[in-house]
Design an enzyme around this catalytic site. Structure first.
Site, PDB file in Angstrom:
ATOM      1  N   HIS A   2      19.708 -77.805 -62.623  1.00 26.68           N
ATOM      2  CA  HIS A   2      18.469 -78.005 -61.863  1.00 26.68           C
ATOM      3  C   HIS A   2      17.436 -76.955 -62.243  1.00 26.68           C
ATOM      4  CE1 HIS A   2      16.153 -78.756 -58.020  1.00 26.68           C
ATOM      5  NE2 HIS A   2      15.819 -77.498 -58.238  1.00 26.68           N
ATOM      6  N   GLU A   3      17.856 -75.694 -62.332  1.00 28.01           N
ATOM      7  CA  GLU A   3      16.918 -74.614 -62.658  1.00 28.01           C
ATOM      8  C   GLU A   3      16.442 -74.717 -64.110  1.00 28.01           C
ATOM      9  OE1 GLU A   3      15.594 -72.968 -60.385  1.00 28.01           O
ATOM     10  OE2 GLU A   3      16.972 -73.705 -58.862  1.00 28.01           O
ATOM     11  N   HIS A  28      13.499 -76.965 -64.372  1.00 26.62           N
ATOM     12  CA  HIS A  28      12.219 -76.320 -64.052  1.00 26.62           C
ATOM     13  C   HIS A  28      11.682 -75.541 -65.254  1.00 26.62           C
ATOM     14  CE1 HIS A  28      11.922 -77.433 -59.909  1.00 26.62           C
ATOM     15  NE2 HIS A  28      13.026 -76.802 -59.533  1.00 26.62           N
ATOM     16  N   GLU A  40      10.993 -80.980 -57.214  1.00 30.87           N
ATOM     17  CA  GLU A  40      12.395 -80.773 -56.831  1.00 30.87           C
ATOM     18  C   GLU A  40      13.207 -82.043 -57.035  1.00 30.87           C
ATOM     19  OE1 GLU A  40      13.841 -77.860 -56.065  1.00 30.87           O
ATOM     20  OE2 GLU A  40      11.873 -77.047 -56.573  1.00 30.87           O
TER      21      GLU A  40
END
Length: 643
Positions: free
Chosen positions: A176-177, A180, A259
């Site tokens: 997930h990070e 980003h 998100e």
């Protein structure tokens, strides 16, 4: 959403953010003008009563102009300061502001070693340099990614996360990070900082002025100064709260959809919705949730994996979607219980049986066998996978790390030995040249580092070509920990090794410029990404000319490679017979970095056509292809064997 569309979308989101920021600044100017007018009225009128006439009398064009100039200057300076701070210090500025400490690359703590391994695998799978990992002593389950670009990005993880999450769940959170990072979401910090700074300043001044006001009232109940001081305190409170509200509202407006995208990307990367889904369920069941207690947590709340701040009376300012909605998006059959053990089938189990992206670990052919060959399909698949690596890339990353000799892998995490490994990578396979290099290095290198070179040189020289770039990626966190003097000396030693034979090989150029770029040893091109491909025809031609000669020396084959590349470009490649000056390649790549995101695919496709025209891609070609792509801010996953 493909990598370039995502990058362009992030850039457009930043543009929308600027529009919202302008609206917020206008609102702040209006609020500040009215508040200051009221304060002026209190200073002029002993009775302290406010009427419409007295308020209008205090308002004037001069007051509006002065306030507008002050607010715009304050917001602009705040944003520029944060941008400059991030460009100089990278994500570690954010991590340290939140109280994080960098996890030592050679840590022996089992939990810390586990998160480092997960981050290393994800970085190598996605084709970006391995970021440093910071640990926050927080009991909440949370994580973040921060930085200005892939070169200075860091991953932050809380103690609660590494204590309570399994490796599978950590992999989902880290994926997930990484989404980003790859999609350019980190740069929003600097745009917001100016508005948030008003709120922060208002809070600080409010505390000082209210304290002073209480002191004045105790000394003289009828003192007009007490009224003025309290009025100023209230004014600052209103302005500060307005600044905080607008800043948080803007963050919330742009963060929630990012998100959802990062959650979906994490599932795509790992082909395992259970990882990120179970991590979110554990946040929901954990007493502390995702709460971050650090004093500056609110400033960076939009960076966190979970909602790090306690919500007030409204979800209007929430930077993250409701956790239940996030869970049901990745685990549609979730039973709604936070304390229940829920397991969903992996994506690979429900995907089309013919989907090659769902290949299991054991079914992936070894990328390091002598029979392994990469074809044109390998390059095209790598381009298509940019920003969205799949399970095959994760499996390849794990196999790559396992293929590195344990002694070399340990050395890549030691501040002395890691420099020796990079020096050893520059050593020539020709004995006479190597003797010259070692004699030159002995004169300039630190004695301890030179001994490490002699200790590891033989093993490094035996490394297969596909392992060289992963070793460079793995070494980066330890190299970034060098002091300024150590890094400068490290660069001088590399130059000595490269110049020992008065020639610059393609790999020497690749290693040197890649390390200089990611260690921040060179001058960063701070210009905006607004250039068109047609503006950079000479740079593109030089790059392709170098790449064409990386795989063959025969002039006819070089021209054939350039002819294939030319078909992907909006212009013809002239002077194909000229031998390029490799020393000019660095400045050319720096200028190509300023291409618009949607202009870069043409360059990458031309590069791919250039190296695949013969039907097979050599390791040196694949290596240069990926390094150039990375320096163009297009991190590319490893080229896999197709078929």
């Amino acid at each position: 959403m493909d990598f370039f569309t995502a990058q362009d979308h992030a850039r457009r989101k930043t543009g929308q953010l600027v529009v919202l920021l302008i609206a917020a600044v206008i609102a702040l100017i209006a609020v500040t003008t009215v508040v200051i007018a009221i304060v002026i009225h209190f200073m002029r009128d002993d009775r302290g009563s406010v009427t419409a006439d007295s308020l209008l009398a205090a308002l004037s064009p001069e007051l509006v102009a002065v306030v507008a100039l002050g607010v715009v200057a304050f917001v602009s300076i705040g944003g520029l300061f944060k941008r400059s701070q991030l460009r100089r210090g990278g994500g570690k500025v954010v991590a340290e502001a939140l109280g994080g400490r960098e996890i030592n690359p050679n840590t022996e703590n089992a939990n810390e070693r586990r998160i480092l391994n997960v981050v290393e695998e994800m970085a190598i799978a996605s084709g970006m340099p391995v970021p440093s990992v910071y640990l926050l002593q927080e009991t909440g389950i949370n994580a973040f990614a921060a930085g200005f670009d892939t070169s200075d990005a860091v991953i932050g993880i809380t103690q609660g996360a590494i204590n309570h999450l399994s490796r599978e769940e950590l992999q989902g959170v880290v994926a997930h990070e990484f989404s980003h990072i790859l999609h350019g979401d980190m740069r929003l910090i600097s745009v917001l900082h100016g508005v948030l700074l008003i709120g922060l300043l208002g809070y600080i001044l409010l505390r000082s002025t209210t304290s002073r006001g209480r002191s004045v009232r105790r000394n003289n109940q009828n003192n007009k100064g007490a009224v003025v001081v309290l009025a100023l305190g209230v004014a600052l409170a209103v302005i500060g709260y307005a600044g905080t509200f607008f800043g948080n509202w803007i963050k919330a407006a742009v963060s929630r959809q990012r998100e959802y995208l990062a959650d979906a990307s994490a599932v795509q990367y790992t082909r395992n919705p259970n990882g990120i889904g179970q991590a979110l369920i554990k946040i929901g069941s954990h007493a502390q949730g995702a709460r971050i207690e650090a004093s500056q947590a609110s400033e960076y709340s939009h960076l966190f994996f979970g909602q790090g701040m306690k919500l007030g009376f409204t979800r209007l300012l929430a930077t993250h979607p409701p956790i239940r909605q996030r869970i049901t998006r990745v685990l549609p059959h979730w039973n709604g219980e936070f304390n229940a053990s829920f397991s969903a089938p992996a994506v690979s189990d429900v995907a089309n049986a013919g989907d090659q992206s769902a290949v299991g670990f054991a079914d992936i052919p070894s990328a390091h066998s002598s029979a392994a060959t990469m074809t044109g399909a390998s390059a095209q698949a790598a381009i298509a996978s940019m920003g969205q690596p799949g399970p095959r890339h994760l499996a390849n990353a794990k196999a790559t790390l396992d293929a590195l000799p344990a002694r070399i892998r340990r050395a890549s995490q030691d501040p002395y030995a890691v420099r020796a490994l990079m020096y050893a990578l520059l050593l020539s396979q020709h004995i006479e040249v190597r003797k010259q290099q070692l004699a030159s290095l002995q004169q300039v290198a630190l004695p301890d580092v030179y001994r490490e070179v002699m200790s590891h040189a033989g093993e490094v020289l035996m490394l297969r070509d596909p392992l060289r770039l992963p070793l460079m990626e793995l070494a980066l966190p330890a190299l970034k920990n060098l002091s300024v003097d150590q890094a400068t000396h490290f660069r001088q030693c590399m130059v000595e090794l490269i110049n020992a034979d008065s020639q610059v090989s393609l790999f020497e150029w690749t290693l040197y410029h890649w390390l200089v770029h990611h260690m921040g040893l060179g001058k960063k091109d701070s210009g905006p990404a607004v250039r068109k491909l047609s503006d950079l025809q000479p740079e593109c031609q030089l790059l392709l000319n170098v790449l064409a000669r990386a795989g063959q020396s025969d002039p006819d084959k070089v021209n054939a490679a350039l002819d294939a590349a030319e078909k992907e470009l909006p212009f013809a490649l002239s002077a194909k017979s000229e031998v390029p000056d490799i020393k000019s390649l660095g400045p050319a790549v720096s200028r190509l970095r300023r291409l618009r995101p949607q202009q870069k695919p043409a360059v990458l496709q031309a590069m791919a056509r250039c190296i695949e025209h013969s039907g097979l891609i050599k390791p040196a070609e694949a290596e240069l292809f990926r390094v150039i792509a990375d320096m163009l801010e297009c991190p590319m996953p490893p080229l896999l064997i197709e078929g």
